[in-house]
Structure formats: C-alpha cells, structure tokens
Design a protein around this motif. Structure first.
Motif, PDB file in Angstrom:
ATOM      1  N   LEU A  11       0.845  -1.192   0.000  1.00 43.29           N
ATOM      2  CA  LEU A  11       0.000   0.000   0.000  1.00 43.29           C
ATOM      3  C   LEU A  11       0.878   1.238   0.000  1.00 43.29           C
ATOM      4  N   SER A  14      -2.996   4.988   2.957  1.00 45.77           N
ATOM      5  CA  SER A  14      -3.924   4.280   3.833  1.00 45.77           C
ATOM      6  C   SER A  14      -5.172   3.906   3.041  1.00 45.77           C
ATOM      7  N   SER A  15      -5.620   2.676   3.203  1.00 46.46           N
ATOM      8  CA  SER A  15      -6.763   2.192   2.431  1.00 46.46           C
ATOM      9  C   SER A  15      -7.513   1.121   3.212  1.00 46.46           C
ATOM     10  N   VAL A  17      -8.795  -2.451   2.932  1.00 48.75           N
ATOM     11  CA  VAL A  17      -8.414  -3.614   2.133  1.00 48.75           C
ATOM     12  C   VAL A  17      -9.335  -4.768   2.499  1.00 48.75           C
ATOM     13  N   LYS A  35      -8.705  -1.602   7.734  1.00 48.20           N
ATOM     14  CA  LYS A  35      -8.100  -0.356   7.268  1.00 48.20           C
ATOM     15  C   LYS A  35      -6.619  -0.437   7.599  1.00 48.20           C
ATOM     16  N   ILE A  61      -8.553  -3.026  -2.908  1.00 43.56           N
ATOM     17  CA  ILE A  61      -7.859  -1.947  -2.223  1.00 43.56           C
ATOM     18  C   ILE A  61      -8.474  -0.649  -2.716  1.00 43.56           C
ATOM     19  N   GLY A  62      -9.222   0.007  -1.842  1.00 45.58           N
ATOM     20  CA  GLY A  62      -9.944   1.201  -2.264  1.00 45.58           C
ATOM     21  C   GLY A  62     -10.912   0.841  -3.376  1.00 45.58           C
ATOM     22  N   LYS A  63     -10.764   1.465  -4.540  1.00 46.75           N
ATOM     23  CA  LYS A  63     -11.639   1.190  -5.683  1.00 46.75           C
ATOM     24  C   LYS A  63     -11.030   0.197  -6.671  1.00 46.75           C
TER      25      LYS A  63
END
Length: 74
Positions: A11, A14-15, A17, A35, A61-63
C-alpha cells in the motif's frame, strides 16, 4: 499450494483492504477486511480444511480490485 499460501500486497496510501477467497462454485469461503496504513503486507491462508481444487483470491484496495487463481493440491 499445500495447504498454506501467502497473499502479499503493498500500500502506498492508507486504504480499506478486503480479501475474499471463493471456491470454483463461487461460494465465498474466507473474508477479511481492515483499514491499513502504507506498507508491505502478507496474509496467510490455510486451506487445510478445504478440498483440493481451484480457488480465486480477490483483493480489493480502495476502488481497485485484483483476482488471482490458486490451486490447492493435497
């Protein structure tokens, strides 16, 4: 793999997951969501209680979403 495989990802920000593992029937057999802060990560999945076969590991991961095929051989 037999019976443990490692799921590695990195990463840069910060995301949130999420990791999902599906069997060949499309059934979700494992889920994990957290997170995480920037860094290198390793998640271990033990397929000991599952039959030999093809599994799909989906990491979101995120989008962004990535799917990898794994073969469990006992």
């Amino acid at each position: 793999f037999n019976p443990i495989t490692n799921i590695k990802f990195d990463l840069v920000v910060s995301s949130i997951v999420s990791i999902h593992i599906f069997n060949v029937k499309g059934e979700n057999i494992y889920s994990d969501m957290s997170k995480l802060t920037p860094g290198n990560y390793l998640r271990e999945w033990n397929g000991k209680g599952f039959p030999s076969g093809i599994y799909f590991i989906n990491i979101r991961i995120g989008k962004s979403s990535f799917t990898q095929k794994a073969l469990l051989v006992k």
